[in-house]
Motif scaffolding. Structure first.
Motif, PDB file in Angstrom:
ATOM      1  N   ALA A 309      46.837  34.990  89.785  1.00 40.37           N
ATOM      2  CA  ALA A 309      45.858  33.938  89.541  1.00 40.37           C
ATOM      3  C   ALA A 309      44.935  33.743  90.727  1.00 40.37           C
ATOM      4  O   ALA A 309      43.840  33.168  90.609  1.00 40.37           O
ATOM      5  CB  ALA A 309      46.593  32.637  89.204  1.00 40.37           C
ATOM      6  N   LEU A 310      45.345  34.257  91.903  1.00 40.26           N
ATOM      7  CA  LEU A 310      44.514  34.118  93.104  1.00 40.26           C
ATOM      8  C   LEU A 310      43.600  35.334  93.327  1.00 40.26           C
ATOM      9  O   LEU A 310      42.876  35.421  94.356  1.00 40.26           O
ATOM     10  CB  LEU A 310      45.444  33.915  94.305  1.00 40.26           C
ATOM     11  CG  LEU A 310      46.345  32.625  94.280  1.00 40.26           C
ATOM     12  CD1 LEU A 310      47.261  32.637  95.476  1.00 40.26           C
ATOM     13  CD2 LEU A 310      45.470  31.405  94.286  1.00 40.26           C
ATOM     14  N   ALA A 320      45.882  36.297  84.135  1.00 39.64           N
ATOM     15  CA  ALA A 320      47.047  35.640  84.751  1.00 39.64           C
ATOM     16  C   ALA A 320      47.257  34.250  84.171  1.00 39.64           C
ATOM     17  O   ALA A 320      48.394  33.809  83.955  1.00 39.64           O
ATOM     18  CB  ALA A 320      46.836  35.592  86.278  1.00 39.64           C
ATOM     19  N   THR A 321      46.157  33.539  83.909  1.00 42.24           N
ATOM     20  CA  THR A 321      46.284  32.172  83.337  1.00 42.24           C
ATOM     21  C   THR A 321      46.924  32.224  81.948  1.00 42.24           C
ATOM     22  O   THR A 321      47.812  31.428  81.607  1.00 42.24           O
ATOM     23  CB  THR A 321      44.909  31.507  83.261  1.00 42.24           C
ATOM     24  OG1 THR A 321      44.347  31.441  84.582  1.00 42.24           O
ATOM     25  CG2 THR A 321      45.009  30.099  82.667  1.00 42.24           C
ATOM     26  N   GLN A 322      46.462  33.182  81.130  1.00 41.46           N
ATOM     27  CA  GLN A 322      47.033  33.304  79.785  1.00 41.46           C
ATOM     28  C   GLN A 322      48.511  33.716  79.857  1.00 41.46           C
ATOM     29  O   GLN A 322      49.352  33.220  79.093  1.00 41.46           O
ATOM     30  CB  GLN A 322      46.247  34.343  78.977  1.00 41.46           C
ATOM     31  CG  GLN A 322      44.828  33.894  78.651  1.00 41.46           C
ATOM     32  CD  GLN A 322      44.066  34.961  77.876  1.00 41.46           C
ATOM     33  OE1 GLN A 322      44.561  36.082  77.657  1.00 41.46           O
ATOM     34  NE2 GLN A 322      42.835  34.641  77.469  1.00 41.46           N
ATOM     35  N   LEU A 323      48.804  34.609  80.803  1.00 34.90           N
ATOM     36  CA  LEU A 323      50.213  35.033  80.947  1.00 34.90           C
ATOM     37  C   LEU A 323      51.102  33.876  81.383  1.00 34.90           C
ATOM     38  O   LEU A 323      52.231  33.721  80.900  1.00 34.90           O
ATOM     39  CB  LEU A 323      50.282  36.186  81.966  1.00 34.90           C
ATOM     40  CG  LEU A 323      51.686  36.770  82.218  1.00 34.90           C
ATOM     41  CD1 LEU A 323      52.312  37.297  80.928  1.00 34.90           C
ATOM     42  CD2 LEU A 323      51.599  37.864  83.262  1.00 34.90           C
ATOM     43  N   LYS A 324      50.589  33.055  82.294  1.00 29.67           N
ATOM     44  CA  LYS A 324      51.389  31.890  82.757  1.00 29.67           C
ATOM     45  C   LYS A 324      51.633  30.918  81.620  1.00 29.67           C
ATOM     46  O   LYS A 324      52.741  30.367  81.478  1.00 29.67           O
ATOM     47  CB  LYS A 324      50.635  31.219  83.904  1.00 29.67           C
ATOM     48  CG  LYS A 324      51.427  30.080  84.535  1.00 29.67           C
ATOM     49  CD  LYS A 324      50.701  29.497  85.731  1.00 29.67           C
ATOM     50  CE  LYS A 324      51.510  28.395  86.369  1.00 29.67           C
ATOM     51  NZ  LYS A 324      50.814  27.843  87.549  1.00 29.67           N
ATOM     52  N   SER A 325      50.617  30.717  80.774  1.00 26.65           N
ATOM     53  CA  SER A 325      50.783  29.811  79.623  1.00 26.65           C
ATOM     54  C   SER A 325      51.844  30.352  78.668  1.00 26.65           C
ATOM     55  O   SER A 325      52.677  29.606  78.141  1.00 26.65           O
ATOM     56  CB  SER A 325      49.439  29.651  78.894  1.00 26.65           C
ATOM     57  OG  SER A 325      49.611  28.854  77.743  1.00 26.65           O
ATOM     58  N   LEU A 326      51.800  31.695  78.484  1.00 26.18           N
ATOM     59  CA  LEU A 326      52.807  32.296  77.600  1.00 26.18           C
ATOM     60  C   LEU A 326      54.198  32.165  78.185  1.00 26.18           C
ATOM     61  O   LEU A 326      55.164  31.861  77.464  1.00 26.18           O
ATOM     62  CB  LEU A 326      52.449  33.777  77.388  1.00 26.18           C
ATOM     63  CG  LEU A 326      53.430  34.571  76.503  1.00 26.18           C
ATOM     64  CD1 LEU A 326      53.523  33.950  75.109  1.00 26.18           C
ATOM     65  CD2 LEU A 326      53.015  36.034  76.417  1.00 26.18           C
TER      66      LEU A 326
END
Length: 681
Positions: A309-310, A320-326
């Motif tokens: 995400a960085l 990365a944002t979508q993966l973290k939400s998943l």
């Protein structure tokens, strides 16, 4: 059997001069001689006489009850009552009592004059005498006088008529008092109805109370009117209440039915919730099992995702944002994650099924309690409706009762007025009793009874009834009993036949020894009689004329001696003494000197007329009074006849036995046998 003799000439000259062969008297003598010698006959005679005597003695000693024979006891009753006036009416209560007693049949009452009653007691014609005095009625009616007097009845008896007279007197007096009590009670009641001590004050108080009662009845009348009106209103209210209770019952019925339907629907929901629970569990539980390993790796992947995400590349950062939400959706520790919501869905269906199916769960237990309460409420509403229905039905009767009560209160008011007026009049006429204790005592003990024993056989020493001594009334009984008993003892010791019997005549051989024995016995009887008479004089017995009494006493002694001698002559010393004593016992029960007239059991009464002691006792009593009537001469004649008959029977018995001996002697002489004294052996 017989035994040989050396000299047939040894046969006695009496036998040679008086041959008898086998005549009737000889055969009778042989038979009579054998009777006392047979032990079976001896035992039979003893059993026949002794056992009944023992049983009779035990019965008379332990079970004799004079009350069983009161109807056979002759009682003389007499009245000298002059009568009296009560409330202007003349009455003779004494005569009334006498009429009631003689017609009751409870005792053998004989209505005679007072003089005849006392005379009959002395002459042994009556066992007891009851005499009502001249002032009897007058004293009964004195119960409300200033100085009331208790009536007295006199009872006479005489121990000459039986030394157990006092024991019978109690029963006779009790029975007589029972007969008298009713008449005396009626007399007292008449006196009481003419005046009671506290009647005046009581009537005055009652008069005041009657006035208060009258006032109270007026209030009662008003109250009953109000009660009637109130009951009418209550009847209307009860009708309305009945309608409401019907509606209430209908509503509770609907409520009960609704809660029943709720229970049924809950059960159906529970069944569906169970199916949902099972369906959801069948899908979610395996899914969660598959996702759980991924969930455990979420924490390990999150740092790498955070690093992406960085990144400076915007495309990488977006990925990365979508993966973290998943990854957050797969995190079981996040309550709002997909996996957490699936777990909540599964747990929720389980809890829903439990609440709808488990009776202990809050929801289902509440529904069941609601249904039970609704049923109870419905049942109570039904009972209330039924009860109000019964009350509604009973209201007409209550209204009618109130109306009757209203009418009764009016009648009570009228009666109270009459009572007040009557009590006022009665209180003015009530008499007064001055001596309350004396009048009360007359009610408690209606009469006094004076008991007079003309010839007591015992006297009480120093007013101590446990200490008694023999008195003058026992004199004749002592002479009779003592003479016969001592004669029995005398013949136990002496032989009833005395002297030799070497006479040519068989009659002389039988008569002379018996007469000599009778002469000796008569002398002994005379001595016994005189000694016993002396003892009677010492205890106070005092006939009118001793010069007339002493020959009679000697005659009694002679009769006692020769009559008891007969038993010994006939049956021998042992069995004769036993039988004479048994006969003596039966005479005690029957002769009248111990048990008063009519009080002996019927089985013993036949002995009275055949017992020498009966006539001896009568002769002594008649001589005591110097009363030389028919009974006296019959008694003397009976004693003389019995004495002579005893001697004649004794001589005849010995004559028959002598004839039997002569037969034996002649038989021995004809066979060359030696006779043995008293018969052959």
């Amino acid at each position: 059997m017989t035994v040989p003799v050396d000299n047939p000439e040894s046969v006695s000259p009496q036998a040679k001069s008086n041959p008898v062969g086998n005549g009737f008297t000889a055969r009778l003598g042989v038979a009579l001689r054998r009777v006392p010698q047979r032990r079976s006959i001896q035992l039979f005679v003893v059993a026949l006489l002794v056992l009944p005597a023992i049983i009779s003695g035990i019965y008379m000693w332990t079970m004799w009850d004079p009350e069983l024979y009161l109807k056979d006891v002759p009682v003389a009753v007499s009245t000298d009552d002059a009568g009296g006036t009560s409330d202007g009416k003349f009455e003779n209560l004494g005569q009334q009592i006498l009429d009631d007693m003689t017609s009751s049949g409870e005792l053998q009452f004989h209505k005679v004059s007072s003089a005849e009653a006392v005379k009959g007691i002395k002459e042994t014609r009556y066992a007891f005498a009851l005499i009502i005095p001249r002032d009897f009625t007058k004293k009964i009616y004195s119960v409300t006088d200033s100085h009331p007097q208790k009536p007295r009845i006199s009872v006479y008896f005489n121990d000459f008529n039986g030394t157990l007279g006092p024991a019978v007197a109690t029963s006779v007096i009790a029975q007589a008092q029972k007969e008298i009590a009713a008449t005396i009670g009626e007399g007292y009641a008449k006196g009481v109805l003419l005046g009671l001590n506290q009647l005046g004050d009581g009537l005055k108080d009652a008069s005041v109370g009657g006035k208060q009662l009258k006032d109270g009845t007026k209030q009662l009348k008003d109250g009953t009117s109000q009660l009637a009106n109130g009951i009418n209103q209550v009847a209307d209210g009860v009708g309305q209440l009945k309608n409401g209770s019907g509606q209430l019952h209908a509503g509770t019925t609907q409520l009960s039915d609704g809660t029943g339907q709720l229970v049924t629907g809950t059960k159906e929901l529970g069944s569906g919730a169970t199916q949902i629970r099972d369906g959801v569990g069948g899908i979610i539980t395996p899914l969660l099992a598959q996702l759980e390993p991924l969930s455990k790796n979420v924490a390990a992947l999150m740092p790498a995702v955070d690093a992406l995400a960085l990144n400076s590349d915007a495309t990488i950062r977006a990925a990365a944002t979508q993966l973290k939400s998943l990854l957050n959706e797969l995190n079981t520790e996040a309550p709002n994650s997909t996996i957490g919501q699936l777990a909540q869905l599964r747990n929720g269906t389980v809890e829903l099924a439990r609440q709808l199916n488990d009776p202990k769960a809050e929801y289902l237990s509440g529904v069941l309690s609601l249904n039970t309460g609704a049923k109870q409420l419905n049942e109570g509403a039904k009972q209330l409706d039924d009860g109000l229905g019964e009350l509604h039905k009973g209201m007409p009767d209550l209204k009618n009762g109130a109306a009757a009560l209203k009418k009764g209160s009016r009648d009570l008011d009228t009666g109270a007025s009459q009572l007040s007026s009557g009590l006022s009049d009665g209180s003015a006429q009530a008499p007064h009793i001055d001596d309350v204790p004396a009048s009360a005592n007359m009610f408690a003990a209606p009469m006094n009874v004076s008991i007079d024993n003309l010839q007591p056989s015992q006297k009480v020493i120093n007013n101590d009834r446990s200490h008694k001594e023999i008195d003058r009334g026992a004199g004749p009984v002592i002479v009779v009993l003592g003479a016969f008993l001592l004669s029995i003892l005398m013949w136990m010791v002496l032989s009833p036949s005395r002297g030799n019997n070497n006479y040519a005549s068989a009659l002389k051989r039988a008569a002379m020894p018996t007469l000599r024995g009778a002469r000796l016995g008569a002398l002994g009887g005379i001595i016994f009689g005189l000694l016993l008479t002396s003892y009677g004089a010492l205890i106070g017995w005092n006939p009118h004329n001793w010069a007339s009494m002493l020959p009679i006493v000697m005659l009694v002694g002679v009769t006692a001696a020769v009559s008891t001698q007969l038993f010994v002559v006939v049956f021998g010393r042992v069995y004769g003494s036993i039988i004479s004593f048994v006969f003596f016992m039966y005479q005690i029960f029957a002769f009248g000197g111990i048990f008063p007239l009519g009080t002996t059991p019927p089985a013993f009464r036949p002995f009275r007329d055949i017992a020498p002691m009966t006539y001896a006792h009568r002769a002594l009593l008649r001589t005591h009074l110097s009363l030389y009537d028919n009974m006296f001469w019959i008694s003397i004649l009976a004693l003389v006849i019995m004495s002579m008959a005893a001697i004649v029977i004794g001589v005849a018995m010995r004559y028959l036995l002598a004839q039997a001996d002569r037969v034996d002697e002649l038989n021995v002489a004809s066979r060359g046998r030696t006779p043995i004294a008293g018969g052959t052996v």
